[in-house]
Design a protein around this motif. Structure first.
Motif, PDB file in Angstrom:
ATOM      1  N   ASN A   1       3.197   1.383   4.185  1.00 17.13           N
ATOM      2  CA  ASN A   1       3.587   1.924   2.872  1.00 17.13           C
ATOM      3  C   ASN A   1       2.428   2.004   1.869  1.00 17.13           C
ATOM      4  N   VAL A   2       1.216   1.584   2.242  1.00 19.40           N
ATOM      5  CA  VAL A   2       0.070   1.646   1.324  1.00 19.40           C
ATOM      6  C   VAL A   2      -0.714   2.918   1.629  1.00 19.40           C
ATOM      7  N   ASP A   3      -0.733   3.838   0.657  1.00 21.39           N
ATOM      8  CA  ASP A   3      -1.399   5.107   0.948  1.00 21.39           C
ATOM      9  C   ASP A   3      -2.885   5.081   0.590  1.00 21.39           C
ATOM     10  N   TYR A   4      -3.578   6.045   1.141  1.00 21.77           N
ATOM     11  CA  TYR A   4      -5.031   6.166   1.006  1.00 21.77           C
ATOM     12  C   TYR A   4      -5.469   6.183  -0.457  1.00 21.77           C
ATOM     13  N   SER A   5      -4.802   6.993  -1.283  1.00 20.56           N
ATOM     14  CA  SER A   5      -5.230   7.154  -2.674  1.00 20.56           C
ATOM     15  C   SER A   5      -5.127   5.845  -3.458  1.00 20.56           C
ATOM     16  N   THR A   6      -4.166   5.008  -3.120  1.00 20.20           N
ATOM     17  CA  THR A   6      -4.016   3.716  -3.791  1.00 20.20           C
ATOM     18  C   THR A   6      -5.235   2.836  -3.536  1.00 20.20           C
ATOM     19  N   VAL A   7      -5.655   2.761  -2.279  1.00 16.70           N
ATOM     20  CA  VAL A   7      -6.809   1.937  -1.920  1.00 16.70           C
ATOM     21  C   VAL A   7      -8.081   2.516  -2.539  1.00 16.70           C
ATOM     22  N   LEU A   8      -8.230   3.843  -2.471  1.00 17.30           N
ATOM     23  CA  LEU A   8      -9.400   4.509  -3.051  1.00 17.30           C
ATOM     24  C   LEU A   8      -9.526   4.203  -4.543  1.00 17.30           C
ATOM     25  N   GLU A   9      -8.422   4.312  -5.283  1.00 11.51           N
ATOM     26  CA  GLU A   9      -8.453   4.067  -6.721  1.00 11.51           C
ATOM     27  C   GLU A   9      -8.822   2.617  -7.038  1.00 11.51           C
ATOM     28  N   LYS A  10      -8.311   1.676  -6.243  1.00 11.27           N
ATOM     29  CA  LYS A  10      -8.638   0.263  -6.464  1.00 11.27           C
ATOM     30  C   LYS A  10     -10.133   0.033  -6.295  1.00 11.27           C
ATOM     31  N   ILE A  11     -10.725   0.616  -5.263  1.00 10.96           N
ATOM     32  CA  ILE A  11     -12.162   0.447  -5.035  1.00 10.96           C
ATOM     33  C   ILE A  11     -12.951   1.109  -6.163  1.00 10.96           C
ATOM     34  N   LYS A  12     -12.523   2.291  -6.592  1.00  8.46           N
ATOM     35  CA  LYS A  12     -13.224   2.995  -7.675  1.00  8.46           C
ATOM     36  C   LYS A  12     -13.169   2.216  -8.986  1.00  8.46           C
ATOM     37  N   LYS A  13     -12.106   1.447  -9.201  1.00 10.91           N
ATOM     38  CA  LYS A  13     -11.973   0.678 -10.441  1.00 10.91           C
ATOM     39  C   LYS A  13     -13.052  -0.394 -10.572  1.00 10.91           C
ATOM     40  N   THR A  14     -13.712  -0.750  -9.474  1.00  8.07           N
ATOM     41  CA  THR A  14     -14.801  -1.727  -9.543  1.00  8.07           C
ATOM     42  C   THR A  14     -16.053  -1.103 -10.151  1.00  8.07           C
ATOM     43  N   GLY A  15     -16.066   0.229 -10.280  1.00  9.71           N
ATOM     44  CA  GLY A  15     -17.238   0.918 -10.801  1.00  9.71           C
ATOM     45  C   GLY A  15     -18.224   1.326  -9.727  1.00  9.71           C
ATOM     46  N   LYS A  16     -17.910   1.006  -8.485  1.00 10.79           N
ATOM     47  CA  LYS A  16     -18.787   1.377  -7.365  1.00 10.79           C
ATOM     48  C   LYS A  16     -18.505   2.812  -6.943  1.00 10.79           C
ATOM     49  N   LYS A  17     -19.543   3.506  -6.506  1.00  7.82           N
ATOM     50  CA  LYS A  17     -19.391   4.900  -6.077  1.00  7.82           C
ATOM     51  C   LYS A  17     -18.945   4.945  -4.622  1.00  7.82           C
ATOM     52  N   VAL A  18     -17.847   5.643  -4.368  1.00  3.36           N
ATOM     53  CA  VAL A  18     -17.376   5.859  -2.997  1.00  3.36           C
ATOM     54  C   VAL A  18     -17.985   7.174  -2.519  1.00  3.36           C
ATOM     55  N   ASN A  19     -18.829   7.100  -1.489  1.00  7.37           N
ATOM     56  CA  ASN A  19     -19.560   8.271  -1.006  1.00  7.37           C
ATOM     57  C   ASN A  19     -18.759   9.100  -0.006  1.00  7.37           C
ATOM     58  N   SER A  20     -18.026   8.417   0.860  1.00  5.41           N
ATOM     59  CA  SER A  20     -17.198   9.115   1.846  1.00  5.41           C
ATOM     60  C   SER A  20     -16.107   8.162   2.316  1.00  5.41           C
ATOM     61  N   ALA A  21     -15.094   8.730   2.972  1.00  7.50           N
ATOM     62  CA  ALA A  21     -13.979   7.886   3.414  1.00  7.50           C
ATOM     63  C   ALA A  21     -13.226   8.530   4.556  1.00  7.50           C
ATOM     64  N   GLU A  22     -12.541   7.670   5.320  1.00 13.50           N
ATOM     65  CA  GLU A  22     -11.674   8.116   6.411  1.00 13.50           C
ATOM     66  C   GLU A  22     -10.345   7.392   6.286  1.00 13.50           C
ATOM     67  N   ALA A  23      -9.286   8.091   6.655  1.00 10.31           N
ATOM     68  CA  ALA A  23      -7.964   7.480   6.736  1.00 10.31           C
ATOM     69  C   ALA A  23      -7.456   7.727   8.154  1.00 10.31           C
ATOM     70  N   ASP A  24      -7.268   6.655   8.889  1.00 12.47           N
ATOM     71  CA  ASP A  24      -6.820   6.745  10.283  1.00 12.47           C
ATOM     72  C   ASP A  24      -7.686   7.716  11.095  1.00 12.47           C
ATOM     73  N   GLY A  25      -9.002   7.670  10.868  1.00  7.70           N
ATOM     74  CA  GLY A  25      -9.940   8.469  11.627  1.00  7.70           C
ATOM     75  C   GLY A  25     -10.150   9.892  11.116  1.00  7.70           C
ATOM     76  N   VAL A  26      -9.450  10.274  10.053  1.00 10.89           N
ATOM     77  CA  VAL A  26      -9.558  11.633   9.501  1.00 10.89           C
ATOM     78  C   VAL A  26     -10.349  11.561   8.191  1.00 10.89           C
ATOM     79  N   VAL A  27     -11.389  12.365   8.074  1.00 11.75           N
ATOM     80  CA  VAL A  27     -12.207  12.371   6.863  1.00 11.75           C
ATOM     81  C   VAL A  27     -11.380  12.821   5.665  1.00 11.75           C
ATOM     82  N   GLN A  28     -11.508  12.104   4.557  1.00 14.62           N
ATOM     83  CA  GLN A  28     -10.737  12.379   3.342  1.00 14.62           C
ATOM     84  C   GLN A  28     -11.685  12.720   2.193  1.00 14.62           C
ATOM     85  N   SER A  29     -11.139  13.388   1.187  1.00 16.96           N
ATOM     86  CA  SER A  29     -11.940  13.648  -0.009  1.00 16.96           C
ATOM     87  C   SER A  29     -11.979  12.405  -0.877  1.00 16.96           C
ATOM     88  N   VAL A  30     -13.088  12.213  -1.598  1.00 18.24           N
ATOM     89  CA  VAL A  30     -13.203  11.057  -2.489  1.00 18.24           C
ATOM     90  C   VAL A  30     -13.331  11.536  -3.916  1.00 18.24           C
TER      91      VAL A  30
END
Length: 79
Positions: free
Chosen positions: A50-79
């Motif tokens: 029940n935890v979706d990709y965008s939720t995790v992405l937003e939590k990491i972004k809230k740290t102020g760190k830059k997310v360069n690229s990402a995958e969800a279950d092996g599929v490349v996602q937009s950041v």
């Protein structure tokens, strides 16, 4: 599928950076496990279904760190 596997490439320059990412992942409901590596600049996160990709992405972004690229279950996602 009972869980999701997310992988993020995150710009981290020190132990404080990786620690900040670890802290937000530890507090996020539904995270089963995570591995934050300063050496490889990655955060690998295993979550419940029940935890979706965008939720995790937003939590990491809230740290102020830059997310360069990402995958969800092996599929490349937009950041």
């Amino acid at each position: 599928m009972a869980e999701h596997n997310y992988k993020f490439n995150v710009s981290m320059t020190c132990g404080g950076c990786s620690g900040a990412v670890e802290r937000v992942l530890k507090k996020l409901d539904g995270v089963k496990s995570y591995d934050v590596s300063l050496d490889t600049q990655t955060a690998t996160v295993k979550t419940e279904e029940n935890v979706d990709y965008s939720t995790v992405l937003e939590k990491i972004k809230k740290t102020g760190k830059k997310v360069n690229s990402a995958e969800a279950d092996g599929v490349v996602q937009s950041v």
